[in-house]
Design an enzyme around this catalytic site. Structure first.
Site, PDB file in Angstrom:
ATOM      1  N   PHE A 144       2.120  -2.235  -2.281  1.00  0.00           N
ATOM      2  CA  PHE A 144       2.817  -3.393  -1.735  1.00  0.00           C
ATOM      3  C   PHE A 144       3.835  -2.890  -0.701  1.00  0.00           C
ATOM      4  O   PHE A 144       4.387  -1.795  -0.856  1.00  0.00           O
ATOM      5  CB  PHE A 144       3.516  -4.139  -2.877  1.00  0.00           C
ATOM      6  CG  PHE A 144       4.127  -5.446  -2.495  1.00  0.00           C
ATOM      7  CD1 PHE A 144       3.344  -6.574  -2.352  1.00  0.00           C
ATOM      8  CD2 PHE A 144       5.498  -5.564  -2.277  1.00  0.00           C
ATOM      9  CE1 PHE A 144       3.903  -7.797  -2.002  1.00  0.00           C
ATOM     10  CE2 PHE A 144       6.069  -6.772  -1.919  1.00  0.00           C
ATOM     11  CZ  PHE A 144       5.265  -7.900  -1.781  1.00  0.00           C
ATOM     12  N   THR A 179       6.889  -3.025   0.033  1.00  0.00           N
ATOM     13  CA  THR A 179       8.222  -2.531  -0.313  1.00  0.00           C
ATOM     14  C   THR A 179       8.206  -1.289  -1.208  1.00  0.00           C
ATOM     15  O   THR A 179       9.273  -0.754  -1.538  1.00  0.00           O
ATOM     16  CB  THR A 179       9.028  -3.623  -1.046  1.00  0.00           C
ATOM     17  OG1 THR A 179       8.328  -4.001  -2.236  1.00  0.00           O
ATOM     18  CG2 THR A 179       9.235  -4.831  -0.157  1.00  0.00           C
ATOM     19  N   LYS A 180       7.034  -0.809  -1.574  1.00  0.00           N
ATOM     20  CA  LYS A 180       6.963   0.361  -2.444  1.00  0.00           C
ATOM     21  C   LYS A 180       7.297   1.634  -1.669  1.00  0.00           C
ATOM     22  O   LYS A 180       7.409   1.633  -0.441  1.00  0.00           O
ATOM     23  CB  LYS A 180       5.573   0.457  -3.072  1.00  0.00           C
ATOM     24  CG  LYS A 180       5.216  -0.724  -3.970  1.00  0.00           C
ATOM     25  CD  LYS A 180       6.171  -0.827  -5.141  1.00  0.00           C
ATOM     26  CE  LYS A 180       5.737  -1.841  -6.186  1.00  0.00           C
ATOM     27  NZ  LYS A 180       5.951  -3.228  -5.807  1.00  0.00           N
ATOM     28  N   ASN A 181       7.440   2.750  -2.393  1.00  0.00           N
ATOM     29  CA  ASN A 181       7.748   4.026  -1.734  1.00  0.00           C
ATOM     30  C   ASN A 181       6.743   4.332  -0.636  1.00  0.00           C
ATOM     31  O   ASN A 181       7.092   4.871   0.419  1.00  0.00           O
ATOM     32  CB  ASN A 181       7.749   5.161  -2.752  1.00  0.00           C
ATOM     33  CG  ASN A 181       8.926   5.096  -3.701  1.00  0.00           C
ATOM     34  OD1 ASN A 181       9.876   4.353  -3.474  1.00  0.00           O
ATOM     35  ND2 ASN A 181       8.884   5.880  -4.762  1.00  0.00           N
TER      36      ASN A 181
END
Length: 371
Positions: free
Chosen positions: A183, A185-187
């Site tokens: 997604f 916004t993940k790392n």
């Protein structure tokens, strides 16, 4: 000054040229489903995560469902999950017909409490799903020992911990299966939804690759009841561009966390998350009994913040039939009323972070004076 809780545009602007080139290459090639970029990305992730197999799927929620399906978990089975996490962890268990059993978490790490897990094991327990919440590794040594003792599987929910290290090993490489989300916004994030399941098992990997294409090993010949869950080639190509930068992005997240710790250490009413080796701080989440007031104060000064999560899974309306009530998971319930995630993303500037810290200190001084 305005400080967003998260801003993906800065990262994408820095990578605009290689991202555009990757996109154009896929479009020119015309292979948009499970193309060569997907295979290359799977191989690259397997190397980074030190696993034998990395199977790319449509999203992190599907990764959890497919992992459960690969282990043949279904009706009549129980799966132990934390009460404090994103809904998908428990939702996936229900989607395969099994029953989620909620265990409480530790107050400083926000992750599964092994002692609480032990009290939830029954003859129907088939798996434990530790979540490496906010990028912080769960207590995997204790949980793996517990799983071995009771002969149950471990599925790591590593959706928020891409690149985190636990006991010298990447999260997602320790249990029987690891589940990741890409997604935005993940790392490591793509331009939409994306996910991955990792495993050291040849047999489980083969099942996963079949299950993600309607249970077929050969097209139009279906041996298992799977569904459509494939990472598309465009997303894989985008992730390939971003993957070489993951290390520097994680180092920046850790530096931001260190600065928050330095600036907020000892502030009355502000409790910092536990420090953990290998933590990658997908979120920097504090707790404070004046959470709502602090959030309003920050918003009034154009600082974004987020509440992850406002309600424990055991109290979600959809799970009301499972019989949980208030008081069953006291740590989870306290966290839902006190957690606040501060701005943290690799491109956050020092000036922006100093502004956030200064405003929190100002808020704390005002609260202290009123007391």
């Amino acid at each position: 000054m305005q400080v967003p809780a998260f801003d993906l545009t800065r990262q994408n602007e820095q990578l605009a040229k290689p991202l555009a080139e990757a996109y154009q290459k896929v479009v020119a090639g015309g292979n948009f489903i499970l193309g060569e970029a997907v295979k290359r990305f799977e191989a690259e992730m397997a190397e980074v995560l030190r696993v034998k197999h990395a199977v790319a799927v449509a999203n992190g929620s599907d990764a959890l469902v497919l992992a459960l399906m690969a282990l043949e978990i279904g009706p009549g089975d129980e799966v132990i999950v934390p009460g404090f996490t994103f809904f998908a962890t428990a939702g996936a268990v229900c989607r395969v017909g099994a029953t989620p059993v909620f265990a409480d978490v530790l107050p400083g790490s926000y992750n599964l409490n092994p002692a609480a897990v032990r009290t939830k094991v029954t003859s129907r327990t088939k798996a434990i799903v530790p979540v490496h919440l906010f990028g912080g590794p769960a207590a995997m040594a204790e949980l793996m020992a517990l799983a071995s003792e009771y002969n149950v599987a471990v599925i790591e929910d590593a959706a928020q911990s891409g690149g985190s290290i636990c006991g010298g090993l990447p999260t997602g490489s320790i249990g029987d299966l690891g589940c990741f989300s890409f997604f935005p916004t993940k790392n490591l994030g793509c331009f939409g939804d994306g996910g991955m399941v990792t495993t050291q098992s040849d047999a489980l990997a083969e099942k996963l690759r079949m299950l993600r294409v309607h249970g077929a090993r050969k097209k139009y010949y279906h041996e298992l009841l799977g569904f459509n869950s494939r990472l598309d080639t465009l997303q894989a190509a985008i992730l390939q561009v971003k993957l070489p930068h993951l290390g520097e992005w994680l180092a920046r997240r850790q530096a931001i966390a260190a600065k928050y710790r330095e600036g907020l250490k000892g502030v009355p009413g502000i409790h910092l998350p536990d420090e953990a080796e290998g933590h990658t701080y997908n979120q920097f989440t504090i707790t404070t009994p004046r959470r709502d007031a602090l959030r309003e104060y920050l918003a009034a000064h154009a600082i974004g913040s987020t509440i992850y999560y406002p309600l424990g899974l055991h109290l979600q309306p959809v799970f009301s039939g499972l019989g949980y009530g208030r008081g069953d998971l006291p740590v989870t319930e306290e966290l839902t009323e006190t957690v606040l995630s501060l701005p943290v993303f690799p491109e956050l500037s020092e000036a922006e972070q100093e502004y956030v810290i200064a405003k929190i200190l100002k808020f704390s001084e005002g609260e202290t004076c009123r007391k």
